[in-house]
Motif scaffolding. Structure first.
Motif, mmCIF file in Angstrom:
data_model
loop_
_atom_site.group_PDB
_atom_site.id
_atom_site.type_symbol
_atom_site.label_atom_id
_atom_site.label_comp_id
_atom_site.label_asym_id
_atom_site.label_seq_id
_atom_site.Cartn_x
_atom_site.Cartn_y
_atom_site.Cartn_z
ATOM 1 N N CYS B 52 0.843 -1.205 0.000
ATOM 2 C CA CYS B 52 0.000 0.000 0.000
ATOM 3 C C CYS B 52 0.873 1.248 0.000
ATOM 4 O O CYS B 52 0.613 2.213 -0.732
ATOM 5 C CB CYS B 52 -0.904 0.035 1.240
ATOM 6 S SG CYS B 52 -2.314 -1.055 1.134
ATOM 7 N N ASN B 205 -13.497 7.684 -2.206
ATOM 8 C CA ASN B 205 -12.439 7.029 -1.446
ATOM 9 C C ASN B 205 -11.170 6.899 -2.269
ATOM 10 O O ASN B 205 -10.069 7.035 -1.752
ATOM 11 C CB ASN B 205 -12.899 5.667 -0.940
ATOM 12 C CG ASN B 205 -14.009 5.808 0.066
ATOM 13 O OD1 ASN B 205 -15.182 5.812 -0.300
ATOM 14 N ND2 ASN B 205 -13.644 5.972 1.314
ATOM 15 N N PHE B 252 -6.542 -2.239 -1.956
ATOM 16 C CA PHE B 252 -6.981 -1.130 -1.104
ATOM 17 C C PHE B 252 -8.387 -1.305 -0.536
ATOM 18 O O PHE B 252 -8.669 -0.822 0.549
ATOM 19 C CB PHE B 252 -6.838 0.203 -1.850
ATOM 20 C CG PHE B 252 -5.433 0.738 -1.804
ATOM 21 C CD1 PHE B 252 -5.058 1.643 -0.833
ATOM 22 C CD2 PHE B 252 -4.480 0.296 -2.700
ATOM 23 C CE1 PHE B 252 -3.762 2.127 -0.760
ATOM 24 C CE2 PHE B 252 -3.183 0.772 -2.647
ATOM 25 C CZ PHE B 252 -2.817 1.683 -1.673
ATOM 26 N N LEU B 256 -8.600 -1.004 3.419
ATOM 27 C CA LEU B 256 -9.396 0.079 4.000
ATOM 28 C C LEU B 256 -10.440 -0.482 4.963
ATOM 29 O O LEU B 256 -10.611 0.011 6.081
ATOM 30 C CB LEU B 256 -10.080 0.888 2.887
ATOM 31 C CG LEU B 256 -11.091 1.950 3.316
ATOM 32 C CD1 LEU B 256 -10.443 3.018 4.200
ATOM 33 C CD2 LEU B 256 -11.739 2.619 2.096
ATOM 34 N N ILE B 312 -5.690 7.211 3.669
ATOM 35 C CA ILE B 312 -6.932 6.770 3.038
ATOM 36 C C ILE B 312 -8.134 7.004 3.963
ATOM 37 O O ILE B 312 -9.216 6.478 3.730
ATOM 38 C CB ILE B 312 -6.854 5.294 2.585
ATOM 39 C CG1 ILE B 312 -6.485 4.389 3.768
ATOM 40 C CG2 ILE B 312 -5.847 5.128 1.453
ATOM 41 C CD1 ILE B 312 -6.562 2.891 3.443
ATOM 42 N N CYS B 314 -8.983 5.977 6.977
ATOM 43 C CA CYS B 314 -9.613 4.773 7.534
ATOM 44 C C CYS B 314 -9.977 4.965 8.997
ATOM 45 O O CYS B 314 -10.809 4.247 9.535
ATOM 46 C CB CYS B 314 -8.677 3.572 7.380
ATOM 47 S SG CYS B 314 -7.185 3.685 8.403
#
Lengths: 250, 477
Positions: B52, B205, B252, B256, B312, B314
């Motif tokens: 990632c 996202n 991802f 996530l 991201i 999260c």
């Protein structure tokens, strides 16, 4: 025989010398030759973590100079060892020579329990401490140095000691250096939570390899008149059964 | 300064409320356990994080090219892409779209970027009724407060509080306080809004560069309705959300979901590439993507902190943060709270206004350990502290204390004498009454914590004495 250059963090030197004395006893019992370079002062962590990097760099340079020739630098504080091993390199200002010096020293810097278990491959140091003890995972030991099992391995070998796991052993105690006095309400709330977890585990002692956490947790426990007390790992490992004496009662 | 004082007050108030902390922790611990379980489903979580990090680093290294590619693909399908340099530019553009279509009612799905640009107040001020359709966001909108947590905006509320709110605001029947009844009440209130709205606004996202797609992840299906029912769909997003290729979602999406809520995968994952195409029966007639900069390209240029743009959103760093556990999200007084907020807000909203947040951390590093894209969060907090000190914070008491200490520690003899004086002062202080009281100079420490008696002898004094007279040591071993 390994020659150990001992680094005693400034506030251990001034406020908790028994931790340093215990570390000396354990290392000598383990067969090391212990030296204490008297030109040492502070690793610069307080300056580094409060954002005063110029001051931190000056102290880091002193540290590197004092310990440049050492075979192994051992420190009874996870966060100070982590500063020397991981933070010094950040203070580079694009200075390649400094980066090289800091990188050359880094692999020779050890936290106390890490040195015993990883470097000396020793878990039984002949200690006797007949008490119920909980281990607190000090943040920088755990997350900066990756030390989780070493202190527990050492504690398991101590005669008479009952190692208990408290809840949330890896949650920060809330000390955090300047944070403890800059935002005391938040810091103390976390300290009370840690103290409550120690109490719930019915531990007589809470221990770790970072004296600053112990000052904080111990301070909360004492203020609450709790039964449990804070003690440094080195002090437990230094405790011995005295020939002909009653079991040790700290 | 003012924002800092407010923060200190709100933080201290929250820290004193142990019952609230227990409630908050119970909720966050639930995510924590679920996240741990979800991470175990990965063959190698650590390798997934590494990957990632690499993918996001690549996306950011070529962000310009990827964004242009994204734009090209969206435009080719008849969509519009607007590059908004500031929050105001984003607001004005979206207001313009709404006006052109004579929109009176807007439905929205969850978007932290819309909070960042204060979109809803701007729409409301222009007479456009704007309704949050994510359940949590719907609840906090009814309460007229900002989201408490970037992923779970109403997690600070107990079911009974929500029942009372729905009774008051929606006319829900008293006693309807089961999760099903509450969700039903919200659904009934929202259904008409979905059908009546002329414009839908969502976040994103991920932006998939190669295929020109907007990826939206959600658990309720409301974003799907926002993007497909109204005539106009506007996507508002930060320009850093790029992933190079569609295949990257294979990594991802589960990462996530695992890091955020601990799900194996989030319930609804949508990919949207433009307005309704000639051969399609559903979808909006018009499609806009607003790419917000608002300080992000400055971050991109900042080599030290560029990785911050890999976030991201999260929420994992909030969920594990001991300070967030203690004070909750509202105390931060910032769009983004918790560790990522303390790192990001000074970059987005100014060091002067948000620089203090970096100091609200014990630097435990739990955030860095939890971050699925391996942002160097706790060290960025220290870097923000460094910058705040350089920008003038160093003139405060703490700065003088640190510099004085550094000066003393620059010379071993000076340091030693200062240590002896300090110990003597601490001993004198102990005979004074009222430890921890209002007159105690060490009250910030001693109010909640005892301070042990200082030793008469320092370690180095002991060492010197011992090396001068060595034979007595450890005679029994």
């Amino acid at each position: 025989m390994i020659r150990v250059a001992l680094f005693i963090p400034c506030f251990v030197d001034q406020l908790a010398p028994t931790i340093g004395q215990a570390a000396v006893r354990v290392l000598e019992r383990a067969g090391c030759t212990v030296e204490f370079p008297e030109a040492q002062t502070c690793c610069g962590q307080p300056a580094f973590s409060t954002g005063h990097w110029r001051e931190a760099r000056a102290l880091a340079e002193r540290f590197v100079r004092v310990f440049a020739a050492a075979e192994a630098v051992v420190c009874p504080s996870g966060s100070c060892a982590a500063t020397a091993r991981r933070a010094f390199a950040l203070l580079d200002d694009g200075d390649a020579a400094w980066r090289r010096d800091a990188a050359a020293l880094a692999p020779r810097v050890f936290e106390f329990s890490e040195f015993l278990v990883r470097r000396l491959r020793l878990t039984d140091v002949g200690a006797f401490f007949p008490h119920r003890v909980a281990y607190h995972d000090a943040c920088h030991l755990l997350r900066e140095l990756g030390v989780r099992d070493e202190p527990r391995q050492l504690l398991r070998e101590v005669r008479g000691l009952e190692l208990v796991e408290m809840e949330e052993p890896e949650e920060c105690c809330g000390f955090g250096g300047a944070f403890a006095v800059a935002l005391p309400a938040i810091s103390a709330a976390l300290g009370r939570r840690k103290a409550a977890n120690v109490e719930r585990a019915q531990a007589e002692f809470v221990t770790t390899g970072d004296p600053s956490c112990l000052l904080h947790i111990g301070g909360v426990l004492a203020r609450q008149r709790a039964r449990a007390r804070a003690i440094h790992l080195a002090e437990i490992l230094a405790a011995e059964r005295r020939p002909g004496a009653a079991p040790a009662r700290p | 300064m003012n924002a800092e004082r407010q923060f200190r007050r709100a933080g201290a108030r929250a820290a004193a409320d142990a019952a609230r902390q227990d409630f908050l922790r119970a909720g966050l611990a639930g995510y924590g356990h679920a996240a741990a379980g979800a991470r175990r489903r990965f063959a190698d979580w650590s390798a997934a994080r590494d990957r990632c990090q690499e993918v996001k680093a690549e996306a950011l290294a070529h962000l310009d090219a990827y964004l242009l590619r994204f734009e090209e693909r969206v435009v080719a399908r008849g969509g519009h892409v607007f590059w908004a340099e500031t929050a105001a530019a984003a607001r004005d553009y979206i207001l313009g779209v709404a006006r052109r279509h004579g929109a009176r009612r807007v439905i929205k799905s969850k978007s932290m970027v819309s909070e960042e640009v204060r979109l809803t107040p701007a729409l409301e001020a222009a007479g456009i009724a704007t309704v949050e359709t994510d359940l949590g966001e719907f609840i906090v909108q009814l309460r007229r407060e900002p989201p408490f947590h970037i992923v779970t905006p109403a997690m600070h509320l107990r079911r009974g509080e929500i029942a009372a709110l729905f009774q008051r605001e929606l006319g829900a029947p008293p006693g309807a306080d089961s999760a099903e009844e509450l969700a039903g009440a919200a659904r009934r209130a929202l259904r008409d809004q979905f059908l009546a709205a002329e414009m839908g606004i969502t976040g994103a996202n991920f932006l998939i560069a190669e295929e020109g797609l907007v990826a939206i992840t959600e658990n309720e299906g409301n974003a799907r309705l926002c993007s497909s029912l109204p005539r106009v769909h506007v996507v508002l997003t930060g320009l850093e959300k790029v992933l190079p290729r569609l295949a990257d979602l294979g990594l991802f999406w589960p990462v996530l979901a695992a890091a955020g809520t601990g799900q194996p995968i989030t319930c609804y994952n949508s990919l949207i590439g433009g307005p309704r195409q000639p051969e399609e029966r559903d979808g909006p007639e018009e499609f806009h993507v607003v790419l917000l900069d608002n300080g992000r390209s400055a971050l991109l240029a900042d080599r030290e902190r560029r990785d911050t743009l890999a976030c991201i959103r999260c929420g994992a760093c909030l969920n594990v943060c001991p300070v967030f556990h203690t004070i909750g999200g509202h105390a931060y007084g910032a769009t983004y709270s918790g560790p990522i907020g303390a790192v990001l807000m000074p970059q987005l909203g100014g060091l002067e206004r948000f620089g203090h947040l970096a100091f609200a951390s014990s630097l435990c590093g739990a955030c860095t350990e939890a971050c699925p894209v391996k942002i160097d969060l706790h060290r960025h907090l220290i870097r923000n502290r460094r910058d705040a000190v350089a920008a003038g914070r160093g003139r405060r008491r703490e700065g003088w204390a640190v510099r004085a200490w550094a000066w003393l520690a620059a010379d071993p003899r000076r340091y030693q004498r200062a240590g002896a004086v300090l110990r003597r002062l601490l001993r004198v202080r102990r005979v004074l009454p009222g430890e921890g009281g209002m007159l105690d100079p060490l009250r910030p420490w001693t109010r909640a914590r005892a301070l042990p008696a200082p030793p008469a002898e320092s370690f180095r004094e002991w060492w010197r004495r011992r090396t001068a007279a060595p034979p007595a040591r450890d005679s029994h071993d």
